[in-house]
Design a protein around this motif. Sequence first.
Motif, PDB file in Angstrom:
ATOM      1  N   ASP A 240      47.435  18.257  42.117  1.00 18.26           N
ATOM      2  CA  ASP A 240      47.064  19.626  41.743  1.00 18.26           C
ATOM      3  C   ASP A 240      45.828  19.680  40.868  1.00 18.26           C
ATOM      4  OD1 ASP A 240      49.215  20.560  43.159  1.00 18.26           O
ATOM      5  OD2 ASP A 240      50.490  20.909  41.395  1.00 18.26           O
ATOM      6  N   ILE A 241      45.554  18.635  40.144  1.00 16.37           N
ATOM      7  CA  ILE A 241      44.449  18.613  39.188  1.00 16.37           C
ATOM      8  C   ILE A 241      43.104  18.810  39.885  1.00 16.37           C
ATOM      9  CG2 ILE A 241      43.537  16.282  38.891  1.00 16.37           C
ATOM     10  CD1 ILE A 241      45.131  18.298  36.207  1.00 16.37           C
ATOM     11  N   LEU A 242      43.040  18.509  41.178  1.00 21.40           N
ATOM     12  CA  LEU A 242      41.790  18.646  41.932  1.00 21.40           C
ATOM     13  C   LEU A 242      41.343  20.098  42.043  1.00 21.40           C
ATOM     14  CD1 LEU A 242      42.611  16.111  44.781  1.00 21.40           C
ATOM     15  CD2 LEU A 242      41.222  15.711  42.734  1.00 21.40           C
ATOM     16  N   ASP A 243      42.278  21.046  41.921  1.00 22.97           N
ATOM     17  CA  ASP A 243      41.950  22.464  42.053  1.00 22.97           C
ATOM     18  C   ASP A 243      41.612  23.133  40.724  1.00 22.97           C
ATOM     19  OD1 ASP A 243      42.443  22.318  44.781  1.00 22.97           O
ATOM     20  OD2 ASP A 243      44.545  22.867  44.565  1.00 22.97           O
ATOM     21  N   TYR A 244      41.675  22.394  39.629  1.00 25.36           N
ATOM     22  CA  TYR A 244      41.448  22.978  38.308  1.00 25.36           C
ATOM     23  C   TYR A 244      40.250  22.330  37.634  1.00 25.36           C
ATOM     24  CZ  TYR A 244      46.182  24.906  38.610  1.00 25.36           C
ATOM     25  OH  TYR A 244      47.300  25.589  38.996  1.00 25.36           O
ATOM     26  N   TYR A 245      39.629  23.093  36.738  1.00 27.03           N
ATOM     27  CA  TYR A 245      38.645  22.487  35.842  1.00 27.03           C
ATOM     28  C   TYR A 245      38.670  23.214  34.504  1.00 27.03           C
ATOM     29  CZ  TYR A 245      35.113  26.131  36.624  1.00 27.03           C
ATOM     30  OH  TYR A 245      34.443  27.301  36.671  1.00 27.03           O
ATOM     31  N   TRP A 246      38.346  22.452  33.466  1.00 23.58           N
ATOM     32  CA  TRP A 246      38.405  22.947  32.095  1.00 23.58           C
ATOM     33  C   TRP A 246      36.991  23.267  31.633  1.00 23.58           C
ATOM     34  CZ3 TRP A 246      41.883  24.598  28.779  1.00 23.58           C
ATOM     35  CH2 TRP A 246      41.551  24.677  27.429  1.00 23.58           C
ATOM     36  N   ASP A 247      36.797  24.501  31.165  1.00 24.75           N
ATOM     37  CA  ASP A 247      35.538  24.907  30.559  1.00 24.75           C
ATOM     38  C   ASP A 247      35.912  25.591  29.257  1.00 24.75           C
ATOM     39  OD1 ASP A 247      32.872  25.436  30.108  1.00 24.75           O
ATOM     40  OD2 ASP A 247      32.826  27.211  31.389  1.00 24.75           O
TER      41      ASP A 247
ATOM     42  N   GLY B  46      38.359  30.008  47.844  1.00 20.67           N
ATOM     43  CA  GLY B  46      37.126  29.465  47.311  1.00 20.67           C
ATOM     44  C   GLY B  46      36.633  30.149  46.048  1.00 20.67           C
ATOM     45  N   VAL B  47      37.340  31.168  45.587  1.00 23.50           N
ATOM     46  CA  VAL B  47      36.944  31.891  44.384  1.00 23.50           C
ATOM     47  C   VAL B  47      37.548  31.202  43.163  1.00 23.50           C
ATOM     48  CG1 VAL B  47      37.046  34.116  43.196  1.00 23.50           C
ATOM     49  CG2 VAL B  47      36.805  34.046  45.670  1.00 23.50           C
ATOM     50  N   ILE B  48      36.769  31.120  42.107  1.00 21.58           N
ATOM     51  CA  ILE B  48      37.228  30.501  40.860  1.00 21.58           C
ATOM     52  C   ILE B  48      37.800  31.601  39.974  1.00 21.58           C
ATOM     53  CG2 ILE B  48      36.524  29.213  38.823  1.00 21.58           C
ATOM     54  CD1 ILE B  48      34.239  28.068  40.569  1.00 21.58           C
ATOM     55  N   ARG B  49      39.061  31.413  39.558  1.00 21.36           N
ATOM     56  CA  ARG B  49      39.742  32.411  38.732  1.00 21.36           C
ATOM     57  C   ARG B  49      40.259  31.757  37.452  1.00 21.36           C
ATOM     58  NH1 ARG B  49      41.332  33.811  44.088  1.00 21.36           N
ATOM     59  NH2 ARG B  49      40.441  35.832  44.617  1.00 21.36           N
ATOM     60  N   ARG B  50      40.296  32.567  36.382  1.00 19.28           N
ATOM     61  CA  ARG B  50      40.740  32.068  35.074  1.00 19.28           C
ATOM     62  C   ARG B  50      42.256  32.057  35.019  1.00 19.28           C
ATOM     63  NH1 ARG B  50      41.198  34.137  29.365  1.00 19.28           N
ATOM     64  NH2 ARG B  50      41.230  36.202  30.281  1.00 19.28           N
ATOM     65  N   CYS B  51      42.834  30.995  34.524  1.00 19.49           N
ATOM     66  CA  CYS B  51      44.275  30.881  34.329  1.00 19.49           C
ATOM     67  C   CYS B  51      44.672  31.683  33.095  1.00 19.49           C
ATOM     68  CB  CYS B  51      44.681  29.417  34.178  1.00 19.49           C
ATOM     69  SG  CYS B  51      44.318  28.429  35.624  1.00 19.49           S
ATOM     70  N   VAL B  52      45.770  32.431  33.207  1.00 19.96           N
ATOM     71  CA  VAL B  52      46.165  33.385  32.173  1.00 19.96           C
ATOM     72  C   VAL B  52      47.458  32.930  31.512  1.00 19.96           C
ATOM     73  CG1 VAL B  52      46.791  35.787  31.769  1.00 19.96           C
ATOM     74  CG2 VAL B  52      45.089  35.230  33.490  1.00 19.96           C
TER      75      VAL B  52
ATOM     76  N   HIS C 295      43.478  39.535  41.477  1.00 16.67           N
ATOM     77  CA  HIS C 295      42.583  38.480  41.939  1.00 16.67           C
ATOM     78  C   HIS C 295      41.130  38.921  41.890  1.00 16.67           C
ATOM     79  CE1 HIS C 295      45.859  36.129  44.259  1.00 16.67           C
ATOM     80  NE2 HIS C 295      45.703  35.653  43.048  1.00 16.67           N
ATOM     81  N   SER C 296      40.853  40.177  42.233  1.00 15.46           N
ATOM     82  CA  SER C 296      39.462  40.642  42.198  1.00 15.46           C
ATOM     83  C   SER C 296      38.935  40.738  40.773  1.00 15.46           C
ATOM     84  CB  SER C 296      39.327  41.985  42.916  1.00 15.46           C
ATOM     85  OG  SER C 296      40.002  42.997  42.211  1.00 15.46           O
ATOM     86  N   CYS C 297      39.832  40.867  39.790  1.00 14.46           N
ATOM     87  CA  CYS C 297      39.416  40.840  38.386  1.00 14.46           C
ATOM     88  C   CYS C 297      39.155  39.413  37.905  1.00 14.46           C
ATOM     89  CB  CYS C 297      40.478  41.493  37.506  1.00 14.46           C
ATOM     90  SG  CYS C 297      40.599  43.267  37.738  1.00 14.46           S
ATOM     91  N   GLY C 298      39.561  38.417  38.694  1.00 21.72           N
ATOM     92  CA  GLY C 298      39.264  37.026  38.353  1.00 21.72           C
ATOM     93  C   GLY C 298      40.347  36.311  37.589  1.00 21.72           C
TER      94      GLY C 298
END
Length: 170
Positions: A31-38, A49-55, A86-89
């Motif tokens: 699962d880690i392949l689909d996430y990144y930390w910024d 393909g859209v990048i969304r923020r985890c809440v 999803h459209s809000c990100g």
Amino acid sequence: MPWFADVANFLMTDIVPSELYSNQRKKLKRDILDYYWDEPYLFKICNDGVIRRCVWEKDQMSILDVCHSSPYGGHHGRARTTSKVHSCGFYWPTLYKDAGELIKRCDKCQRASGISKKDEMPLTTIFEVDIFNVWGIDFMGPFVSLCGNTYILVAIYYVSNSSLYKDKMK
């Protein structure tokens, strides 16, 4: 602890939590392949393909409530509400389930919902026949003169189709 704590910790430290079973460790690494930390947020690359923020859990219901009860046209179903989120990100794994529960608890949605099939009254068509209800008038000609007449005025009134009229009279 947020739902994404293990993912965020692994991305920052490259250490897999020791309390996880082997199959959970494999799933985490997959699962880690689909996430990144910024810093300070975790993002997920979704299937579209859209990048969304985890809440965080504490923010999820307020985001859902805003997207569902918005003054510019809200109170839609689960699919439309999740689409707005999803459209809000934003992203969280239980979004569809949470949206369904919110709609079930929404008083305005429950009052405005449609009549169920079980409670519907059967629809019957009403066929009314009025004599001389429809007229048709045609002006035809000029024709070859016969007895001094070259034009014909044709007037037709449509009373009914005889089989329909008989069915109505029963």
